[in-house]
Design a protein around this motif. Sequence first.
Motif, PDB file in Angstrom:
ATOM      1  N   ILE A 200      19.152  16.828  12.047  1.00  0.00           N
ATOM      2  CA  ILE A 200      17.796  16.678  11.521  1.00  0.00           C
ATOM      3  C   ILE A 200      17.547  17.672  10.402  1.00  0.00           C
ATOM      4  O   ILE A 200      16.693  18.536  10.517  1.00  0.00           O
ATOM      5  N   PRO A 201      18.231  17.582   9.284  1.00  0.00           N
ATOM      6  CA  PRO A 201      17.966  18.532   8.195  1.00  0.00           C
ATOM      7  C   PRO A 201      16.702  18.141   7.426  1.00  0.00           C
ATOM      8  O   PRO A 201      16.717  17.968   6.202  1.00  0.00           O
ATOM      9  N   ASP A 202      15.618  18.004   8.148  1.00  0.00           N
ATOM     10  CA  ASP A 202      14.379  17.469   7.595  1.00  0.00           C
ATOM     11  C   ASP A 202      13.530  18.579   6.997  1.00  0.00           C
ATOM     12  O   ASP A 202      13.563  19.722   7.454  1.00  0.00           O
ATOM     13  N   ALA A 203      12.743  18.221   5.977  1.00  0.00           N
ATOM     14  CA  ALA A 203      11.817  19.161   5.350  1.00  0.00           C
ATOM     15  C   ALA A 203      10.713  18.351   4.678  1.00  0.00           C
ATOM     16  O   ALA A 203      10.767  17.121   4.623  1.00  0.00           O
ATOM     17  N   ASN A 204       9.692  19.042   4.175  1.00  0.00           N
ATOM     18  CA  ASN A 204       8.571  18.364   3.524  1.00  0.00           C
ATOM     19  C   ASN A 204       9.035  17.546   2.322  1.00  0.00           C
ATOM     20  O   ASN A 204       9.981  17.919   1.636  1.00  0.00           O
ATOM     21  N   ARG A 205       8.325  16.413   2.073  1.00  0.00           N
ATOM     22  CA  ARG A 205       8.702  15.521   0.974  1.00  0.00           C
ATOM     23  C   ARG A 205       7.543  15.278   0.031  1.00  0.00           C
ATOM     24  O   ARG A 205       6.392  15.207   0.452  1.00  0.00           O
ATOM     25  N   ARG A 206       7.873  15.088  -1.232  1.00  0.00           N
ATOM     26  CA  ARG A 206       6.902  14.702  -2.263  1.00  0.00           C
ATOM     27  C   ARG A 206       7.392  13.390  -2.874  1.00  0.00           C
ATOM     28  O   ARG A 206       8.523  13.297  -3.333  1.00  0.00           O
ATOM     29  N   TRP A 207       6.520  12.379  -2.889  1.00  0.00           N
ATOM     30  CA  TRP A 207       6.858  11.040  -3.340  1.00  0.00           C
ATOM     31  C   TRP A 207       6.377  10.784  -4.765  1.00  0.00           C
ATOM     32  O   TRP A 207       5.258  11.155  -5.131  1.00  0.00           O
ATOM     33  N   VAL A 208       7.203  10.093  -5.536  1.00  0.00           N
ATOM     34  CA  VAL A 208       6.798   9.483  -6.795  1.00  0.00           C
ATOM     35  C   VAL A 208       7.259   8.030  -6.735  1.00  0.00           C
ATOM     36  O   VAL A 208       8.443   7.762  -6.493  1.00  0.00           O
ATOM     37  N   ALA A 209       6.328   7.089  -6.931  1.00  0.00           N
ATOM     38  CA  ALA A 209       6.655   5.677  -6.732  1.00  0.00           C
ATOM     39  C   ALA A 209       6.131   4.817  -7.866  1.00  0.00           C
ATOM     40  O   ALA A 209       5.082   5.115  -8.468  1.00  0.00           O
ATOM     41  N   LEU A 210       6.858   3.729  -8.155  1.00  0.00           N
ATOM     42  CA  LEU A 210       6.475   2.737  -9.148  1.00  0.00           C
ATOM     43  C   LEU A 210       6.761   1.351  -8.585  1.00  0.00           C
ATOM     44  O   LEU A 210       7.671   1.179  -7.765  1.00  0.00           O
ATOM     45  N   GLY A 211       5.995   0.361  -9.036  1.00  0.00           N
ATOM     46  CA  GLY A 211       6.233  -0.994  -8.558  1.00  0.00           C
ATOM     47  C   GLY A 211       5.606  -2.031  -9.455  1.00  0.00           C
ATOM     48  O   GLY A 211       4.847  -1.710 -10.389  1.00  0.00           O
ATOM     49  N   ALA A 212       5.937  -3.285  -9.186  1.00  0.00           N
ATOM     50  CA  ALA A 212       5.385  -4.394  -9.964  1.00  0.00           C
ATOM     51  C   ALA A 212       5.372  -5.642  -9.105  1.00  0.00           C
ATOM     52  O   ALA A 212       6.176  -5.789  -8.170  1.00  0.00           O
ATOM     53  N   GLN A 213       4.445  -6.552  -9.442  1.00  0.00           N
ATOM     54  CA  GLN A 213       4.397  -7.859  -8.799  1.00  0.00           C
ATOM     55  C   GLN A 213       4.444  -8.934  -9.881  1.00  0.00           C
ATOM     56  O   GLN A 213       3.742  -8.846 -10.890  1.00  0.00           O
ATOM     57  N   PHE A 214       5.275  -9.952  -9.638  1.00  0.00           N
ATOM     58  CA  PHE A 214       5.355 -11.102 -10.531  1.00  0.00           C
ATOM     59  C   PHE A 214       4.968 -12.347  -9.746  1.00  0.00           C
ATOM     60  O   PHE A 214       5.543 -12.631  -8.700  1.00  0.00           O
ATOM     61  N   SER A 215       3.957 -13.062 -10.243  1.00  0.00           N
ATOM     62  CA  SER A 215       3.453 -14.266  -9.576  1.00  0.00           C
ATOM     63  C   SER A 215       3.704 -15.483 -10.472  1.00  0.00           C
ATOM     64  O   SER A 215       2.914 -15.777 -11.370  1.00  0.00           O
ATOM     65  N   PRO A 216       4.793 -16.209 -10.224  1.00  0.00           N
ATOM     66  CA  PRO A 216       5.074 -17.394 -11.050  1.00  0.00           C
ATOM     67  C   PRO A 216       4.105 -18.540 -10.804  1.00  0.00           C
ATOM     68  O   PRO A 216       3.959 -19.424 -11.647  1.00  0.00           O
TER      69      PRO A 216
END
Length: 449
Positions: free
Chosen positions: A383-399
Amino acid sequence: MTCLRISLAASVSSVLGAISLLATGAADAGGFSINEMSASSVGNAHAGGAAAAEDLGTTYYNPAGLTRLHGRQFMVSGFGIRPSAEFSNRGSVSAAGTPLAGGNGGDAGSWALIPSLYYAMDISPRLRFGIGVQAPFGLKTEYEAGWVGRYQALKSELSTVNINPVLAWQVNDSVSLGAGVSAQYVNVELSRAIDFGSVCAGSIGLATCAPIGFLPQAKDGAVTVKGNDWGYGFNLGAMYAPNEFVRFGAAYRSKISHNLSGDARFTQPTGLPAPLAVSPTFTNTGVRADVTLPDSLSLSTYADLTTKWAAMADLTWMHWSRFKELRIRFDNGAPDSVTPEQWRNTWRAAVGLSYRYNDAWKLRGGLAYDQSPVVNAFRTPRIPDANRRWVALGAQFSPSRFSSWDFGYAHLFVSDAPISKAEPPIGGTLTGDYNNDVNILSVQYNRKF
């Protein structure tokens, strides 16, 4: 011989009681939880999970949100999670005080594929049924065979399957409620090396063991432990929308208790003296352990700022302090072994934005901070676990208005994780630092009928 029972119990405890690693070599959320139930949610760093209700992932995040999604719908998601966990040795020593031999173990993380499936339908104008299949907890980490910490961990793997039918009721135009049950399967496998050279010298004597080559760190064997179980729980949710632009959500998932049963299988080195070879301590036996997966509470908000921009935020609390100890019971009559965990409760905070570029495309982004439940003094190589900081990107395509595709990517910056873990009486002390991070890729198909 008692010393090895204690060491084996510690290995079982490490894998069952901790897991930051099917999503981080470490799970992608603090502890060993997995947040990935929806690719659209990944794009916003899971901000607003209990209030967004943009797709069938709300079945898990907040079942009340199903009242916003009408008609028959189907959704399938896939998540590629790539944790990295790299150890640097800083003077690890054996029980005798000599340096532990071996390398740093390589990268203990690897790619893992996490799928999820959902279906929902109307029962009446105000009542909807939904069902989801997800993997809410997980672990996978594997070190090189001869690494310096092999007496504490080699392979650790935990997988879950959660089947979650729910009902959602629209009380009025502003309030919706939801509830569901969970049937959850857990499967665990772990392994570690055994220093039979030290065992032999300590139990029979160096004068007898040295001439046949049984010296400390010179004759390794191994043990592999497996176990599984079904457990059951529930989830509740509520959503309040004071107007068409803003909504608030609250969701609770109950604890799920598992009574794992399985076996421990040993590999002995050639030439092991008979008193050790036939000892119950080193022969195959059944094992059992009770593990409670934590309950959680999420509070979320979602707001349409303009016709194009939307903002969301989320706070999630997890009851990790349930992991105070793990008690291992051996079917061969060995005494119970108790391993302290002393995990702490955690908070996860996230904010996100979405931008509707046109009728076909929506863009997403998000930031999050995720506390680790692991206290430095109790960190282990499993369990080499520690605090995390997230950076996220995403997209949706609706045909079309009947189908859409979602894509998400997140990078998790994991804080440095020092370790000084003793494995008495023969495992030595592993001392060093972990450099961890996580990458998540997601894709999802949504279909309305």
